[in-house]
Scaffold this motif. Sequence first.
Motif, PDB file in Angstrom:
ATOM      1  N   ASN A   1      -4.735   0.169   0.517  1.00  0.00           N
ATOM      2  CA  ASN A   1      -4.673  -0.515   1.808  1.00  0.00           C
ATOM      3  C   ASN A   1      -5.612  -1.714   1.860  1.00  0.00           C
ATOM      4  OD1 ASN A   1      -2.894   0.703   4.059  1.00  0.00           O
ATOM      5  ND2 ASN A   1      -3.702   2.511   3.006  1.00  0.00           N
ATOM      6  N   VAL A   2      -6.681  -1.676   1.120  1.00  0.00           N
ATOM      7  CA  VAL A   2      -7.591  -2.819   1.051  1.00  0.00           C
ATOM      8  C   VAL A   2      -6.935  -3.963   0.284  1.00  0.00           C
ATOM      9  CG1 VAL A   2      -9.838  -3.610   0.229  1.00  0.00           C
ATOM     10  CG2 VAL A   2      -9.615  -1.341   1.255  1.00  0.00           C
ATOM     11  N   ASP A   3      -6.320  -3.648  -0.823  1.00  0.00           N
ATOM     12  CA  ASP A   3      -5.604  -4.672  -1.598  1.00  0.00           C
ATOM     13  C   ASP A   3      -4.534  -5.337  -0.738  1.00  0.00           C
ATOM     14  OD1 ASP A   3      -7.150  -3.843  -3.731  1.00  0.00           O
ATOM     15  OD2 ASP A   3      -5.541  -2.690  -4.674  1.00  0.00           O
TER      16      ASP A   3
ATOM     17  N   ALA B   1       0.827  -1.215   0.000  1.00  0.00           N
ATOM     18  CA  ALA B   1       0.000   0.000   0.000  1.00  0.00           C
ATOM     19  C   ALA B   1       0.855   1.256   0.000  1.00  0.00           C
ATOM     20  CB  ALA B   1      -0.924   0.001   1.214  1.00  0.00           C
ATOM     21  N   GLU B   2       2.023   1.196   0.636  1.00  0.00           N
ATOM     22  CA  GLU B   2       2.906   2.375   0.681  1.00  0.00           C
ATOM     23  C   GLU B   2       3.729   2.493  -0.599  1.00  0.00           C
ATOM     24  OE1 GLU B   2       1.693   1.225   4.685  1.00  0.00           O
ATOM     25  OE2 GLU B   2       2.735   0.089   3.121  1.00  0.00           O
TER      26      GLU B   2
ATOM     27  N   GLU C   1     -12.570  10.282   7.891  1.00  0.00           N
ATOM     28  CA  GLU C   1     -12.097   8.910   7.976  1.00  0.00           C
ATOM     29  C   GLU C   1     -10.990   8.765   9.006  1.00  0.00           C
ATOM     30  OE1 GLU C   1     -13.096   5.814   5.729  1.00  0.00           O
ATOM     31  OE2 GLU C   1     -14.583   7.117   6.642  1.00  0.00           O
ATOM     32  N   GLN C   2     -10.139   9.770   9.128  1.00  0.00           N
ATOM     33  CA  GLN C   2      -9.083   9.688  10.126  1.00  0.00           C
ATOM     34  C   GLN C   2      -9.674   9.645  11.523  1.00  0.00           C
ATOM     35  OE1 GLN C   2      -6.021  12.600   9.659  1.00  0.00           O
ATOM     36  NE2 GLN C   2      -4.799  11.843  11.370  1.00  0.00           N
TER      37      GLN C   2
ATOM     38  N   PHE D   1      -7.662   3.719   6.101  1.00  0.00           N
ATOM     39  CA  PHE D   1      -6.254   4.110   6.141  1.00  0.00           C
ATOM     40  C   PHE D   1      -5.758   4.617   4.796  1.00  0.00           C
ATOM     41  CE2 PHE D   1      -6.529   1.926  10.092  1.00  0.00           C
ATOM     42  CZ  PHE D   1      -5.497   2.429  10.885  1.00  0.00           C
ATOM     43  N   ASP D   2      -6.567   4.561   3.763  1.00  0.00           N
ATOM     44  CA  ASP D   2      -6.167   5.146   2.483  1.00  0.00           C
ATOM     45  C   ASP D   2      -6.233   6.661   2.577  1.00  0.00           C
ATOM     46  OD1 ASP D   2      -5.512   2.948   0.881  1.00  0.00           O
ATOM     47  OD2 ASP D   2      -7.625   2.516   0.492  1.00  0.00           O
TER      48      ASP D   2
END
Length: 564
Positions: free
Chosen positions: A112-114, A103-104, A380-381, A366-367
């Motif tokens: 982040n889901v992937d 994800a990073e 979302e945060q 977390f995206d």
Amino acid sequence: MIQTHEVVNQAPPREGVDEFAAHAPLVEAVARWGSGAAVPALHEIGRHVGSAAFQRDAERANTHPPVLNTHDRWGHRIDEVEYDEAYHRVIGAAVASGAHTGAEAAPGPGANVDRAAAFLLFAQVEPGHACPVSMTHAAVPTLELAASGLREHWMPRLLSRAYDPALSSTKASALMGMAMTEKQGGSDVRANTTRAERRAGDGLAPEWGAEYTLTGHKWFCSAPMSDAFFVLAQAPHGLGCFFVPRVLPDGSRNVFRIQRLKDKLGNRSNASSEIELDGTTAWLVGDEGRGVATIVQMVTRTRLDCVIGTAAGMRQAVAEAEWHVRHRKAFGAALVDQPAMSAVIADLALESEAATLTAMRLARAFDPDATASAGTSGSEQAFRRLATALAKYWVCKRGAGHAAEALECLGGNGYTEAFPLARRYREQPLLAIWEGSGNVIALDVLRVLAREPEAFEAFFAEVGSAAGSSRAFDVALAEVQALVRTVGAALADDRAGAGSASLRARELTERLALVLQASLLVRLAPDAVADAFVRSRLGGEGGSQFGALPAGVDPAALVARVVG
């Protein structure tokens, strides 16, 4: 001729399965929140972890656990842990698939889901390697706070998909760990006694920032063969976060004395150790006195992975149990066709689906683009600040009981080490302990309530979108909102020493977590799944043990969702 030994009525090996394709809630979550580009790779991972070869490696990595070698044959101190080659194959495949920092390395909507889906698939079959994989994933935001020279040297190595188990200053890849816990402090890391002293002069790598020497003892340091660690230590101006590489820039070994490996209940393939730091070279990350604030992003992301890892374990548990009862006969019929057993498998599947959906929704939060695109009215945060704690508490606590019930479905076979559920049963409690056990997490929820009201606003904006779906849900939602107000008012008394709010911290955390899970299922799962969950978990129908489902629930519909 009479046969003395004929094998009948035993399930065949559960292998040759695409574990991604067979897990409908995971497939749907990736389609809903993922990037879309990762689906072919996830099918490839699913087939790999479902293969006989990977399962054999998973078993061997646990039956041939790590061995500590403190010295070489000539008496030189080396402090190395030797792993079976099966472990290296498992973790090498996970890193190659980006289950650590995918994800990073390629950020974007759904990244982040992937990554969470890949992590879940690997952890479903072999959970021990997931520890260093998770810590490397979680280390990235803390490393972003390091001096530019340190960050630029190490970040590409963390983002690499290569795996090299050797300790070397020249290799292109790296895994990271952390060492916070001390024997006298436990979760109270501010009680740590490891000392950090500023080193005079330019040091080994001035571009890496301020150089220190560390002296102290760490009670738990997992995956000690990782290439570097974030370590908390007391500096002259307060607790600091320090970067400690195993190999120094000049190629020499840093002082990192592995005193012993922990003899753990589970998590056998992963080495956890006690270490001594004695004049150990380290570089400050962030500021002195801000150690907890610096490392907190790493802690938050490892808590996320505890949730994902527990969901992975639940999926393995119900899949193995269902496989057994589908192929095993008793009292004249297949076990799966007998109502009492089908209800147990269905309830295990229901818990697994709720955990998977919660984990993947949390990963989406977390995206970096999630605030704009997730379709909720709150930040979302702020949402993830509360939801991570709730999920870490509830999902991870449910894991051990879930594993025990699944193991029971196999009867005596389940209680033997020849089948994977004994290993899973020993594994699941770890995820409720690691990165904050129950009281630590529940009290964290109270801190959020006292200091970050916007997190509760974002949370109720999310879960409230399911209002009107059922009377049981609406009642539970109203009751937990009232409980939040009650506990919030009691926090003032707590500051005066009454402690009344902390007595209800676990109740509040559990009820908030259940409302979150119910809301997700009501909005996103088939009606049969949502109805069964709301009635059994919120409505008081059924019973307190797995398998006591409300009347009218279709067990086959619940099971088919999770095991294909």
